[in-house]
Design a protein around this motif. Sequence first.
Motif, PDB file in Angstrom:
ATOM      1  N   TYR A  44       0.887  -1.158   0.000  1.00 44.33           N
ATOM      2  CA  TYR A  44       0.000   0.000   0.000  1.00 44.33           C
ATOM      3  C   TYR A  44       0.920   1.201   0.000  1.00 44.33           C
ATOM      4  O   TYR A  44       1.723   1.384   0.908  1.00 44.33           O
ATOM      5  CB  TYR A  44      -0.904  -0.003   1.229  1.00 44.33           C
ATOM      6  CG  TYR A  44      -1.990   1.044   1.155  1.00 44.33           C
ATOM      7  CD1 TYR A  44      -3.282   0.695   0.793  1.00 44.33           C
ATOM      8  CD2 TYR A  44      -1.720   2.386   1.431  1.00 44.33           C
ATOM      9  CE1 TYR A  44      -4.290   1.648   0.704  1.00 44.33           C
ATOM     10  CE2 TYR A  44      -2.714   3.346   1.348  1.00 44.33           C
ATOM     11  CZ  TYR A  44      -4.000   2.968   0.988  1.00 44.33           C
ATOM     12  OH  TYR A  44      -4.992   3.923   0.893  1.00 44.33           O
ATOM     13  N   ASP A  46       1.386   5.329  -0.078  1.00 44.99           N
ATOM     14  CA  ASP A  46       0.752   6.602   0.240  1.00 44.99           C
ATOM     15  C   ASP A  46       1.779   7.705   0.015  1.00 44.99           C
ATOM     16  O   ASP A  46       2.812   7.732   0.685  1.00 44.99           O
ATOM     17  CB  ASP A  46       0.263   6.600   1.694  1.00 44.99           C
ATOM     18  CG  ASP A  46      -0.476   7.872   2.070  1.00 44.99           C
ATOM     19  OD1 ASP A  46      -1.119   8.481   1.190  1.00 44.99           O
ATOM     20  OD2 ASP A  46      -0.406   8.250   3.255  1.00 44.99           O
ATOM     21  N   VAL A  51       3.487   2.076   3.088  1.00 45.64           N
ATOM     22  CA  VAL A  51       2.973   2.156   4.455  1.00 45.64           C
ATOM     23  C   VAL A  51       2.216   0.887   4.854  1.00 45.64           C
ATOM     24  O   VAL A  51       1.706   0.796   5.963  1.00 45.64           O
ATOM     25  CB  VAL A  51       2.078   3.400   4.669  1.00 45.64           C
ATOM     26  CG1 VAL A  51       2.884   4.672   4.450  1.00 45.64           C
ATOM     27  CG2 VAL A  51       0.857   3.368   3.771  1.00 45.64           C
ATOM     28  N   VAL A  71       1.171  -2.783   8.715  1.00 42.10           N
ATOM     29  CA  VAL A  71       0.801  -1.407   8.394  1.00 42.10           C
ATOM     30  C   VAL A  71       1.649  -0.503   9.281  1.00 42.10           C
ATOM     31  O   VAL A  71       1.793  -0.749  10.479  1.00 42.10           O
ATOM     32  CB  VAL A  71      -0.712  -1.160   8.618  1.00 42.10           C
ATOM     33  CG1 VAL A  71      -1.058   0.301   8.391  1.00 42.10           C
ATOM     34  CG2 VAL A  71      -1.544  -2.062   7.718  1.00 42.10           C
ATOM     35  N   HIS A  75      -0.737   4.924  10.465  1.00 43.06           N
ATOM     36  CA  HIS A  75      -1.659   4.620   9.368  1.00 43.06           C
ATOM     37  C   HIS A  75      -2.704   3.593   9.778  1.00 43.06           C
ATOM     38  O   HIS A  75      -3.407   3.047   8.927  1.00 43.06           O
ATOM     39  CB  HIS A  75      -0.880   4.138   8.140  1.00 43.06           C
ATOM     40  CG  HIS A  75      -0.083   5.235   7.508  1.00 43.06           C
ATOM     41  ND1 HIS A  75       1.170   5.604   7.943  1.00 43.06           N
ATOM     42  CD2 HIS A  75      -0.377   6.071   6.494  1.00 43.06           C
ATOM     43  CE1 HIS A  75       1.614   6.598   7.216  1.00 43.06           C
ATOM     44  NE2 HIS A  75       0.698   6.903   6.326  1.00 43.06           N
ATOM     45  N   GLN A  78      -7.268   3.068   8.974  1.00 40.35           N
ATOM     46  CA  GLN A  78      -7.620   3.667   7.692  1.00 40.35           C
ATOM     47  C   GLN A  78      -8.085   2.630   6.674  1.00 40.35           C
ATOM     48  O   GLN A  78      -8.296   2.960   5.514  1.00 40.35           O
ATOM     49  CB  GLN A  78      -6.423   4.442   7.131  1.00 40.35           C
ATOM     50  CG  GLN A  78      -5.974   5.587   8.025  1.00 40.35           C
ATOM     51  CD  GLN A  78      -4.714   6.263   7.500  1.00 40.35           C
ATOM     52  OE1 GLN A  78      -4.357   6.152   6.331  1.00 40.35           O
ATOM     53  NE2 GLN A  78      -4.020   6.968   8.381  1.00 40.35           N
ATOM     54  N   ILE A  80      -6.278   0.099   5.582  1.00 34.19           N
ATOM     55  CA  ILE A  80      -5.168  -0.366   4.757  1.00 34.19           C
ATOM     56  C   ILE A  80      -4.984  -1.875   4.888  1.00 34.19           C
ATOM     57  O   ILE A  80      -4.851  -2.582   3.880  1.00 34.19           O
ATOM     58  CB  ILE A  80      -3.866   0.389   5.111  1.00 34.19           C
ATOM     59  CG1 ILE A  80      -4.023   1.860   4.738  1.00 34.19           C
ATOM     60  CG2 ILE A  80      -2.656  -0.234   4.426  1.00 34.19           C
ATOM     61  CD1 ILE A  80      -2.909   2.764   5.236  1.00 34.19           C
TER      62      ILE A  80
END
Length: 149
Positions: A44, A46, A51, A71, A75, A78, A80
């Motif tokens: 992922y 960002d 992140v 993660v 973060h 969120q 993710i």
Amino acid sequence: MIRKALISDAKAIHKLLMGYAKDGQMLPRSLSEIYENIRDIYVYEDQGAVVGTVCLTICWEDLAEVRSLAVAAGHFGQGIGRQLVEACLEEARRFSLRRVFALTYQRDFFTRLGFYEIEKSELPHKIWSDCLKCAKFPDCDEIAVCIDL
């Protein structure tokens, strides 16, 4: 944004995973292992930074493992982690796999995604090869969870 990992992501993935490994929350992964498995890893991203990361490892003709889910601090909450796992599940479906499992300390996270708890003894012995590397073996305190696709 979720995407397949690139070679250039390997060091960021390693740094993220090692933070969790130092806390005893997952097995450490060497940089060499990350390079060897880069095609199985999602990240992922960002604003240009990795992140979040996860790996889908195919274990058998009908079984895969979600592993190395991490993660970055700051973060959390969120979505993710959820998006990363969902990317793995979608790929598992494309490969016509029937089941996906994870070994985790975060049972509630996985049950919210449709996983259910199973006994570790239900997993093939081949999977335990990673367990032999763990300092907690044979007294593993992780929880096995599984989802049927």
